[in-house]
Design an enzyme around this catalytic site. Structure first.
Site, PDB file in Angstrom:
ATOM      1  N   ALA A 114      -7.232  58.307  23.068  1.00  0.00           N
ATOM      2  CA  ALA A 114      -8.150  59.233  22.379  1.00  0.00           C
ATOM      3  C   ALA A 114      -9.504  58.567  22.178  1.00  0.00           C
ATOM      4  O   ALA A 114      -9.747  57.469  22.692  1.00  0.00           O
ATOM      5  CB  ALA A 114      -7.548  59.635  21.038  1.00  0.00           C
ATOM      6  N   ASN A 115     -10.388  59.206  21.469  1.00  0.00           N
ATOM      7  CA  ASN A 115     -11.687  58.603  21.153  1.00  0.00           C
ATOM      8  C   ASN A 115     -12.114  59.020  19.751  1.00  0.00           C
ATOM      9  O   ASN A 115     -11.404  59.756  19.075  1.00  0.00           O
ATOM     10  CB  ASN A 115     -12.725  58.984  22.221  1.00  0.00           C
ATOM     11  N   ARG A 116     -13.294  58.541  19.344  1.00  0.00           N
ATOM     12  CA  ARG A 116     -13.694  58.706  17.943  1.00  0.00           C
ATOM     13  C   ARG A 116     -14.384  60.036  17.633  1.00  0.00           C
ATOM     14  O   ARG A 116     -14.870  60.229  16.527  1.00  0.00           O
ATOM     15  CB  ARG A 116     -14.650  57.571  17.550  1.00  0.00           C
TER      16      ARG A 116
END
Ligand code: C5P
Length: 436
Positions: free
Chosen positions: A228-230
């Site tokens: 995932a990412n932020r």
């Protein structure tokens, strides 16, 4: 002797939005209530029509007669017994702006909890105008988690908070909790009224369809783990809300559940492939497509069908590229140029930590889109999860810098830039790309 024109304060242009504005000035019971007298005078001097509402507590510090003498209307102090039969809704409904200064911990708490035990509480619940709350209290009270949570709740609901200053407090104490100076409250009130006037007058997206992709994708490794990412999705949602307010019919393709604009079509997705399917199938009927989502560039080539065990040692992750949705949109549009078919305005984002403008420009050309919103995610207060952002919007004909501002203001700037392409004479990058 009455004051002649030369004795009157000169109008300040920055305060012009206050002229004729109907402002309810709520005053609650803190020692800083004495500053509300000066605030009331300055609002009236700037041309505002001020209706003061004093709580019981305020009356222990200042007199209703003082406010009645300074303001445009007599000060109101009670839900009952005034000149109007239904003051609890009349004031809030008729206001262009409600200012509460000082706001005590009690007022913050009741407002956050939706309690209307007095006229000010009822006015705050009845109004749909912007509300500016200026807290003032002792440092310990201000810093109490209950008060901070109430402030955060109000902020989430769109209430504007002008935070207290550090300095001398009642009883000889010092710390954070001083009411902002009247000049600062007046300036903020003017800014909010000016912003409202601009937003209300714009309906340039009426009859347009806008698709926004928001949030970060999640690419499964196994049934419980993912890459995932932020990305928080906040900027994408802000664009969706602003577009709806400006009259657009909105489709939101999202990986996160925030507050969508009323009436929007919301499609919840998780992976880049799901997002690609949702966006590409709907793009042909859109006027604008905004890819504000942080789409994973790579995903595990094959997600394990069962949970990987720690005892089996570190897994070897084989990654493969995901579909580049924006580039796909750019290609599809180029193929259609001249055929009069698929031609939405295409907006991409570029989250960068260095060489922002150059990279945004490269993306503009390589993906064949109209606008790239360059986002310095390393800058203070900007990028992922923050409520503020600082961006540079790059197009074939130049760039617009939006210094640190709320994500709502950044959204308005992105929509302003996209709306320029509704005029067919605005140069787009896509046809140039085709002829190369
Ligand atoms: O190439 P890069 O990921 O830096 O480009 C960012 C822009 O491209 C964003 O607008 C993002 O939503 C979009 N994008 C996409 N599909 C991908 C990767 C990024 O649409 N697979």
């Amino acid at each position: 002797m009455t004051a002649g024109p030369a004795d009157r304060p000169q109008p300040d242009d920055r305060l012009s939005s206050l002229r004729g504005a109907r402002i309810v000035l709520g005053v609650s019971g803190g020692i800083a209530a004495y500053k509300a007298i000066e605030l009331c005078r300055q609002l009236v001097d700037a041309g505002a029509h001020v209706s003061p509402v004093l709580t019981k507590g305020a009356l222990r510090f200042v007199g209703a007669a003082t406010f009645s003498a300074l303001a445009s209307e007599p000060a109101e102090t009670s839900l009952f017994g005034g000149a109007h039969p239904i003051p609890h809704t009349r004031l809030g409904q008729g206001a262009d702006l409600v200012v509460v200064a000082p706001a005590t911990a009690r007022v913050l708490g009741s407002y956050a909890a939706g309690i209307s035990s007095d006229l000010l509480g009822a006015t705050l619940l009845a109004t749909r105008a912007p509300v500016l709350v200026c807290p003032a209290m002792h440092t310990e009270m201000w810093q109490h988690p209950a008060v901070q949570e109430n402030v955060a709740t109000l902020r989430r609901r769109g209430v504007h908070i002008l935070e207290p200053l550090a300095g001398r407090l009642a009883g000889g104490d010092a710390g954070v909790g001083r009411l902002q100076e009247p000049e600062a409250v007046v300036a903020e009130a003017a800014r909010l009224l000016a912003a409202r006037a601009t937003a209300v007058s714009r309906d340039d997206y009426a009859g347009r369809r806008v698709l926004v992709a928001a949030g970060g994708t999640r690419e499964p490794i196994d049934p419980v783990r993912f890459i995932a990412n932020r990305s928080s999705g906040k900027q994408g949602y802000a664009i969706a809300r602003a577009a709806a307010k400006r009259g657009a019919t909105v489709t939101l393709v999202t990986t996160v559940a925030l507050d969508p604009p009323p009436g929007a079509e919301v499609l919840e997705v998780e992976t880049a492939a799901e997002m690609a399917e949702a966006v590409l199938s709907r793009a042909p009927s859109q006027d604008v497509v905004v890819m504000a989502a942080a789409v994973a560039d790579f995903r595990p080539a094959a997600a394990a069908p069962f949970k990987l065990r720690k005892s089996d040692g570190p897994p070897e992750l084989v990654l493969e590229p995901t579909p580049d949705i924006l580039a796909e949109l750019g290609r599809a549009r180029r193929a259609q140029v001249g055929k009069g078919g698929f031609a939405p305005v295409l907006v991409g984002f570029a989250a960068e930590t260095e060489d922002l403008v150059e990279r945004a420009g490269e993306k503009l050309r390589s993906k064949g889109v109209d606008l790239v919103v360059g986002n310095d995610v390393a800058a203070e207060g900007a990028g992922f999860a923050h409520d503020t952002n600082a961006v540079t919007i790059v197009s074939a004909s130049g760039r617009v810098d939006v210094p640190l501002a709320s994500k709502r203001e950044v959204a308005e700037a992105v929509l302003d830039a996209a709306a320029r392409f509704f005029d067919p004479s605005t140069p787009s990058i896509a046809p140039e790309k085709e002829s190369q």
